[in-house]
Scaffold this motif. Structure first.
Motif, PDB file in Angstrom:
ATOM      1  N   GLN A 241       0.824  -1.210   0.000  1.00 38.37           N
ATOM      2  CA  GLN A 241       0.000   0.000   0.000  1.00 38.37           C
ATOM      3  C   GLN A 241       0.859   1.260   0.000  1.00 38.37           C
ATOM      4  N   ILE A 242       1.979   1.225   0.704  1.00 40.22           N
ATOM      5  CA  ILE A 242       2.878   2.380   0.711  1.00 40.22           C
ATOM      6  C   ILE A 242       3.416   2.627  -0.694  1.00 40.22           C
ATOM      7  N   ALA A 243       3.773   1.555  -1.397  1.00 42.20           N
ATOM      8  CA  ALA A 243       4.272   1.700  -2.765  1.00 42.20           C
ATOM      9  C   ALA A 243       3.202   2.250  -3.686  1.00 42.20           C
ATOM     10  N   LEU A 244       1.955   1.909  -3.417  1.00 38.02           N
ATOM     11  CA  LEU A 244       0.856   2.359  -4.266  1.00 38.02           C
ATOM     12  C   LEU A 244       0.441   3.784  -3.965  1.00 38.02           C
ATOM     13  N   HIS A 245       0.362   4.134  -2.685  1.00 34.59           N
ATOM     14  CA  HIS A 245      -0.223   5.411  -2.297  1.00 34.59           C
ATOM     15  C   HIS A 245       0.786   6.495  -1.917  1.00 34.59           C
ATOM     16  N   ARG A 246       2.028   6.119  -1.654  1.00 33.66           N
ATOM     17  CA  ARG A 246       3.043   7.091  -1.241  1.00 33.66           C
ATOM     18  C   ARG A 246       2.559   7.907  -0.041  1.00 33.66           C
ATOM     19  N   SER A 247       1.973   7.250   0.926  1.00 34.06           N
ATOM     20  CA  SER A 247       1.370   7.918   2.073  1.00 34.06           C
ATOM     21  C   SER A 247       2.365   7.999   3.230  1.00 34.06           C
ATOM     22  N   GLU A 248       2.714   9.210   3.629  1.00 33.38           N
ATOM     23  CA  GLU A 248       3.620   9.381   4.763  1.00 33.38           C
ATOM     24  C   GLU A 248       2.987   8.920   6.082  1.00 33.38           C
ATOM     25  N   PRO A 249       1.697   9.213   6.337  1.00 30.01           N
ATOM     26  CA  PRO A 249       1.091   8.683   7.566  1.00 30.01           C
ATOM     27  C   PRO A 249       1.112   7.161   7.620  1.00 30.01           C
ATOM     28  N   LEU A 250       0.896   6.511   6.473  1.00 22.40           N
ATOM     29  CA  LEU A 250       0.924   5.053   6.445  1.00 22.40           C
ATOM     30  C   LEU A 250       2.343   4.541   6.668  1.00 22.40           C
ATOM     31  N   ARG A 251       3.327   5.227   6.098  1.00 26.87           N
ATOM     32  CA  ARG A 251       4.720   4.823   6.312  1.00 26.87           C
ATOM     33  C   ARG A 251       5.100   4.965   7.788  1.00 26.87           C
ATOM     34  N   ALA A 252       4.650   6.045   8.424  1.00 25.68           N
ATOM     35  CA  ALA A 252       4.948   6.238   9.847  1.00 25.68           C
ATOM     36  C   ALA A 252       4.323   5.128  10.683  1.00 25.68           C
ATOM     37  N   LEU A 253       3.090   4.739  10.337  1.00 21.29           N
ATOM     38  CA  LEU A 253       2.438   3.645  11.051  1.00 21.29           C
ATOM     39  C   LEU A 253       3.205   2.347  10.840  1.00 21.29           C
ATOM     40  N   TYR A 254       3.624   2.097   9.599  1.00 21.60           N
ATOM     41  CA  TYR A 254       4.394   0.886   9.297  1.00 21.60           C
ATOM     42  C   TYR A 254       5.671   0.826  10.142  1.00 21.60           C
ATOM     43  N   GLU A 255       6.403   1.927  10.188  1.00 25.52           N
ATOM     44  CA  GLU A 255       7.650   1.936  10.956  1.00 25.52           C
ATOM     45  C   GLU A 255       7.386   1.704  12.436  1.00 25.52           C
ATOM     46  N   GLU A 256       6.260   2.227  12.923  1.00 20.06           N
ATOM     47  CA  GLU A 256       5.919   2.013  14.334  1.00 20.06           C
ATOM     48  C   GLU A 256       5.626   0.552  14.627  1.00 20.06           C
ATOM     49  N   VAL A 257       4.707  -0.045  13.867  1.00 14.10           N
ATOM     50  CA  VAL A 257       4.285  -1.413  14.192  1.00 14.10           C
ATOM     51  C   VAL A 257       5.352  -2.438  13.831  1.00 14.10           C
ATOM     52  N   ALA A 258       6.175  -2.144  12.812  1.00 15.40           N
ATOM     53  CA  ALA A 258       7.250  -3.075  12.454  1.00 15.40           C
ATOM     54  C   ALA A 258       8.299  -3.143  13.548  1.00 15.40           C
TER      55      ALA A 258
END
Length: 274
Positions: free
Chosen positions: A183-200
């Motif tokens: 989804q990050i690759a598709l949407h280029r969403s910074e909020p989604l990337r921040a969430l990913y880094e948190e939960v990962a």
């Protein structure tokens, strides 16, 4: 039924102009200039001129190229802004009266799915609505994880959330992280990337089991296994989105339903939530 309405943040920057943004989307989709030109009834030369800034595309051309590149609705607005045009797609708050029928329809849908769990999330996995099946799975989760805005990924993977109760957490966690990466690759969403880094970065509980032998898991898809009151329930996740959305908010909604993966889970849920 629980419901929560949240806003979404803007994504792609427009300072670099529409040409580089279109080129980035074309390369991401692995489409040549010639192929894109044929799809959009244009010429490779014109596509090249647009990407290098030598030609300013019309509003219609921006939308046409975005459609053929399968650009998300929010990012189509960003392309239009970068080209000097007004956004084409509105972003209506979910609690706006104009979306009453949509919101009520989704709530009826997930309520009708009971006793099986179902929920509605936005592009960053904020929970907008959930049925009794989902609430049942949240039993025992600390209050601080249930405070709005409730986030499905955070709730699932947090070491104080559902994670300790998911026997196949390593496999399910890997599936969720891969889903977010796509989804990050598709949407280029910074909020989604921040969430990913948190939960990962969440630690994996020591109780999480590794992958079982293939013959010991006779499921037709990877299940989420979760312990509830001494039982291990198994679910297969299915995600639905809206076809041909014309609004940013609607485009980013997803309805996730958890289908029981074995007869024991079916029987238990029907006895618990008649």
């Amino acid at each position: 039924m629980t419901a929560l309405v949240t806003g979404t943040a803007p994504t792609a920057a427009t300072a670099q102009g529409v040409g580089p943004l279109l080129r980035a989307w074309r390369e991401r989709r692995r489409v040549s200039q010639l192929e894109l030109a044929l799809r959009a009834d244009s010429s490779a030369r014109h596509i090249s001129f647009i990407e290098t800034g030598r030609s300013r595309p019309s509003e219609e051309m921006v939308l046409r190229l975005a459609e053929h590149l399968d650009v998300p609705v929010r990012e189509r607005n960003a392309l239009l802004l970068a080209a000097g045009y007004a956004p084409h797609y509105p972003e209506t708050p979910l609690d706006d009266p104009a979306l009453d029928a949509l919101r009520e329809g989704m709530e009826r849908l997930i309520r009708g799915y009971e006793p099986y769990p179902a929920l509605v999330v936005d592009a960053t996995y904020q929970v907008l609505a959930a049925n009794r099946g989902i609430l049942m799975l949240m039993d025992g989760v600390p209050e601080h994880l249930l405070e709005p805005p409730l986030n499905a990924m955070r709730l699932t993977l947090h070491p104080q959330g559902l994670a300790p109760r998911i026997p196949n957490l390593r496999e399910w966690r890997g599936h969720l992280l891969e889903q977010m990466e796509r989804q990050i690759a598709l949407h280029r969403s910074e909020p989604l990337r921040a969430l990913y880094e948190e939960v990962a970065a969440y630690p994996v509980p020591d109780t999480a089991r590794g992958e079982e032998p293939a013959e010991a898991v006779p499921y037709f898809a990877l299940p989420m296994q979760i312990e509830h009151e001494g039982r291990t329930l198994s679910f297969i996740s299915s995600i639905s989105t809206f076809n041909t959305p014309m609004d940013v908010t609607v485009a980013e909604l997803a309805i996730e339903t958890l289908l029981p993966a074995d007869p024991a889970t079916v029987k238990y849920l029907h006895s618990l939530l008649p």
